[in-house]
Structure formats: C-alpha cells, structure tokens
Design an enzyme around this catalytic site. Structure first.
Site, PDB file in Angstrom:
ATOM      1  N   TYR A  35      -9.364   1.791  -1.119  1.00  0.00           N
ATOM      2  CA  TYR A  35      -9.673   2.771  -0.041  1.00  0.00           C
ATOM      3  C   TYR A  35     -10.689   3.623  -0.568  1.00  0.00           C
ATOM      4  O   TYR A  35     -10.918   4.838  -0.155  1.00  0.00           O
ATOM      5  CB  TYR A  35      -8.376   3.578   0.518  1.00  0.00           C
ATOM      6  CG  TYR A  35      -7.304   2.636   1.275  1.00  0.00           C
ATOM      7  CD1 TYR A  35      -6.744   1.595   0.445  1.00  0.00           C
ATOM      8  CD2 TYR A  35      -7.220   2.983   2.559  1.00  0.00           C
ATOM      9  CE1 TYR A  35      -5.925   0.848   1.434  1.00  0.00           C
ATOM     10  CE2 TYR A  35      -6.255   2.292   3.064  1.00  0.00           C
ATOM     11  CZ  TYR A  35      -5.661   1.147   2.652  1.00  0.00           C
ATOM     12  OH  TYR A  35      -4.768   0.319   3.420  1.00  0.00           O
ATOM     13  N   LYS A  84      -1.374  -5.371 -10.766  1.00  0.00           N
ATOM     14  CA  LYS A  84      -1.991  -6.908 -10.714  1.00  0.00           C
ATOM     15  C   LYS A  84      -2.633  -6.904 -11.795  1.00  0.00           C
ATOM     16  O   LYS A  84      -3.862  -7.469 -11.852  1.00  0.00           O
ATOM     17  CB  LYS A  84      -2.192  -7.259  -9.344  1.00  0.00           C
ATOM     18  CG  LYS A  84      -2.962  -8.761  -9.261  1.00  0.00           C
ATOM     19  CD  LYS A  84      -1.784  -9.757  -8.947  1.00  0.00           C
ATOM     20  CE  LYS A  84      -2.367 -10.937  -9.245  1.00  0.00           C
ATOM     21  NZ  LYS A  84      -0.987 -11.961  -8.901  1.00  0.00           N
ATOM     22  N   ASP A 113       2.837  -9.706  -6.511  1.00  0.00           N
ATOM     23  CA  ASP A 113       3.378 -10.651  -5.833  1.00  0.00           C
ATOM     24  C   ASP A 113       4.721 -10.950  -6.202  1.00  0.00           C
ATOM     25  O   ASP A 113       5.561 -11.373  -5.214  1.00  0.00           O
ATOM     26  CB  ASP A 113       2.264 -12.096  -6.218  1.00  0.00           C
ATOM     27  CG  ASP A 113       2.121 -12.123  -7.651  1.00  0.00           C
ATOM     28  OD1 ASP A 113       2.495 -11.170  -8.358  1.00  0.00           O
ATOM     29  OD2 ASP A 113       1.606 -13.264  -7.800  1.00  0.00           O
ATOM     30  N   ASP A 145       0.207  -0.123   0.821  1.00  0.00           N
ATOM     31  CA  ASP A 145       0.108  -0.043   2.235  1.00  0.00           C
ATOM     32  C   ASP A 145       0.904  -1.428   2.645  1.00  0.00           C
ATOM     33  O   ASP A 145       1.728  -1.501   3.384  1.00  0.00           O
ATOM     34  CB  ASP A 145      -1.544  -0.296   2.521  1.00  0.00           C
ATOM     35  CG  ASP A 145      -1.535  -0.501   3.964  1.00  0.00           C
ATOM     36  OD1 ASP A 145      -0.894   0.162   4.628  1.00  0.00           O
ATOM     37  OD2 ASP A 145      -2.391  -1.438   4.251  1.00  0.00           O
ATOM     38  N   ASP A 195       4.843  -1.864   4.789  1.00  0.00           N
ATOM     39  CA  ASP A 195       5.178  -2.731   6.159  1.00  0.00           C
ATOM     40  C   ASP A 195       6.085  -3.635   5.869  1.00  0.00           C
ATOM     41  O   ASP A 195       7.032  -4.110   6.694  1.00  0.00           O
ATOM     42  CB  ASP A 195       3.711  -3.294   6.695  1.00  0.00           C
ATOM     43  CG  ASP A 195       2.986  -2.335   7.485  1.00  0.00           C
ATOM     44  OD1 ASP A 195       3.129  -1.243   7.187  1.00  0.00           O
ATOM     45  OD2 ASP A 195       2.481  -2.844   8.401  1.00  0.00           O
TER      46      ASP A 195
HETATM   47  C1  IPM Z   1      -0.932   3.080   6.990  1.00  0.00           C
HETATM   48  C2  IPM Z   1      -2.017   2.462   7.869  1.00  0.00           C
HETATM   49  C3  IPM Z   1      -3.394   3.288   7.334  1.00  0.00           C
HETATM   50  C4  IPM Z   1      -3.551   2.721   6.060  1.00  0.00           C
HETATM   51  C5  IPM Z   1      -4.590   2.631   8.150  1.00  0.00           C
HETATM   52  C6  IPM Z   1      -4.235   2.895   9.581  1.00  0.00           C
HETATM   53  C7  IPM Z   1      -5.860   3.189   7.905  1.00  0.00           C
HETATM   54  O1  IPM Z   1      -1.801   1.073   7.641  1.00  0.00           O
HETATM   55  O2  IPM Z   1      -0.653   4.430   6.931  1.00  0.00           O
HETATM   56  O3  IPM Z   1      -0.228   2.470   6.302  1.00  0.00           O
HETATM   57  O4  IPM Z   1      -4.017   1.734   5.781  1.00  0.00           O
HETATM   58  O5  IPM Z   1      -3.127   3.347   5.104  1.00  0.00           O
HETATM   59 MG    MG Z   2      -0.257   0.384   6.718  1.00  0.00          MG
END
Ligand code: IPM
Ligand code: MG
Length: 330
Positions: A124, A169, A200, A224, A228
C-alpha cells in the site's frame, strides 16, 4: 472528546446512525463532528475529500467511519488510505471472535484471535507506475514500520495469551525477511511465545485450526486478505469491526465496504459498526464497553437480526434494540 462521524456511502449511511444510537446510550460527553466524504460528496462537489476536511479530522480525537465507494476517476486517491496515512494510523486491529449462536464457514466457535495488520506501508506504499505493457507497485518494508507494529502486537499479546504468530512470505519476498526478523526480535524482547507462518499456509490453518491463534501480526496486504477470510469464520462480513490506531488518533471502521447492492434498503447488518463503537470505548479506556457484547448476545437471542443472519429486522431496529438494552443495564 471530539469524534468525527463519517457515514460515507452506501450502507455506511445506514449502519453508522445505528452505531451512533448505541454510542448515545452510554450518555458520554462527546462532541460529534459530522463530515460528508466519499462518492456522494464527489458527485455533488467534484471532490471526495478536501484538505479542509482533513484539517477538521485532525482537530478531532477519533473517527467513526462507515464506508466509502471508490470514485470512478483515474486521479482519485482513496479517502480511507489518505486518512490512514495522514493520521499515521499504523496499526489496523481486527478481532476475530464468534458471536453467540452464529457459526461461520468452519462450523466452530472455539476461536478468539486478533489480526494486527501493518497499515502504512507494504504493497500500500502508493509508489507505482501504471503503463500499457508494464505496471508495478513497490512493496515497502521498513525497520521502523516493522518495529512499531511488532511492538503494538507484542503489547497486545502480553494482555492476552502471550502468544504471537508472525505471518509473512519471506520464502519468496525477500523484503519480508526484515519484517520477520524485527518481529522475532521484538517478541523475544517482550518475552512472548512466538512462531511464524507463511501466509498461504496460514490461510489454510486459520480455517482448519483457528483455535491455535491469539495475536497474529502481518504486513498490509496479507492482513487485508486474511481479515476478510476470517470474517467468514465468524459468519459474515457484517460482523467484523476494525480499529486503525496511531500514537495520536484512532479511526474505527467495519471491515465490510459500502455494499451498493443492498444499500438503501435498510437491511444492512449494523453489528460490525456497533462493535466499532465497542472498540472506540475500549480505546478511550471506558470499561463499560463490555456491555455491548451482552447487548449483542441479547438481540441475537431474541432474533432481532437482519436478513443476512436469517432475520427480518431492519438496520435501525437492531441498533435501537442494542441501545435500549444498554440504557436499561449500563
Ligand atoms: C479494508 C479495505 C481497504 C483496504 C480498501 C477499501 C482500501 O479493504 O479496510 O480492509 O484495502 O485496506
Ligand atoms: Mg479489506
């Protein structure tokens, strides 16, 4: 305490009002500073966020944030990423914990861990070049960036089970050797039991053996993606909160995005945003924050739940029910 409240776009405009109801239930002295940022603002004014907005945010102590839809403009700079950078919010904290009566993809409820994601560098970095034949992004790992996130994770581990897993990694990305070395050194200095995993195998292990983990520290993009995935362990993206913490400011956002497909229907699950309020209160040192867990357990048991969890309640009905429980029991 000055709190900027940014609903943003899509379901951000629905879950944040529900979360604010819950915050109000505590009767604390907050100066609330509402700010309109994001796609809707861009459509109206041509800017998603101005430098004055950033100054306003810097004049606050903390931010409660919903979600922002990406603006379809090649020169658009993500509002979220800009705020993280400007406020130097280097630690992204994502607790992964089951909620009573809800079982996620792995069919289990015996885990309780926290992902500590480095939030300012890695992939990032924003240093990239996009061309028709070649595009690249520089992945930045610094000693300073690795040290501060490692320290944050170690302090957290000390308050918990004293266990740290470093996710990297470094077999392929040599830059991760620095991250790994710094994290190992820091964990040893803090007297923490630590181990490391390649990202992984960690993805696999988190689904197969989530009970093994306590504090997990990793670089930006890995954190990130894993967070999720871990929302699926809990049962829904609508159930996982996050806190972006720096030395001066803190910023709280649900892990879910603006979800345009369900926006405007009043059916978004506000529990992630409500759990963000809990993290905000914890950050402030407010011990009554724990009652939010009780209030959530109460609404889940009474089946005051949104359609994603199989219920028929609206976003604000869930918010009101949580807030009412708190007013009665706090
Ligand atoms: C998160 C989101 C953000 C990220 C995006 C929307 C920039 O996915 O907060 O996890 O990648 O950090
Ligand atoms: Mg995210």
């Amino acid at each position: 305490m000055k709190l900027a409240v940014i609903e943003g776009d899509g379901i951000g405009r629905e879950v944040i009002p529900a979360a604010v109801k819950v915050l109000d239930a505590f009767g604390l002295e907050f100066e609330i500073v509402p700010l309109e940022l994001g796609y809707t603002r861009w459509e109206r004014t041509g800017t998603a966020m101005s430098s004055e907005d950033l100054d306003t945010i810097k004049g606050c102590d903390a931010v409660l944030f919903g979600a922002v839809t990406t603006v379809p403009d090649p020169s658009y700079k993500s509002v979220l990423l800009t705020i993280r950078k400007e406020l130097d919010l280097y630690a992204n904290i994502r607790p992964v914990k089951p909620l009573p009566g809800i079982t996620g993809v792995a069919g289990r409820n015996d885990f309780d861990f926290i992902i500590v994601r480095e939030n300012t560098e890695g992939l990032y970095s924003g240093i990239e070049e996009i061309g028709p034949e070649l595009s690249w992004t520089k992945r930045i790992i610094t000693r300073k960036g690795s040290e501060r996130i490692a320290e944050y994770a170690c302090k957290l581990a000390k308050e918990r089970k004293n266990r740290l897993t470093i996710v990297h990694k470094s077999n392929v990305l040599k830059s991760d050797k620095l991250f790994l070395d710094v994290c190992r050194k820091t964990a040893a200095a803090y007297g923490i039991e630590y181990g490391d995993m390649l990202v992984d195998s960690m993805a696999y292990s988190l689904i197969m053996h989530p009970e093994r983990y306590d504090v997990v520290v990793t670089t930006n993009l890995f954190g990130d993606i894993l967070s999720d995935m871990c929302a699926a362990l809990v049962g829904s993206l609508g159930l996982v909160p996050s806190a972006n913490i720096g030395d001066r400011y803190a910023f709280f956002e649900p892990v879910h995005g603006s979800a345009p497909d369900i926006a405007g229907k009043g059916i978004a699950n506000p529990l992630a945003a409500i759990l963000c309020v809990k993290m905000l209160l914890e950050w402030m040192g407010e011990s009554r924050s724990r009652i939010i867990d009780e209030a959530i357990a109460h609404v889940l048991q009474k089946k005051i739940i949104t359609p994603d969890l199989g219920g028929t309640a609206s976003t604000i009905e869930v918010g009101n029910a949580v807030a009412e429980y708190i007013v009665k029991n706090v």
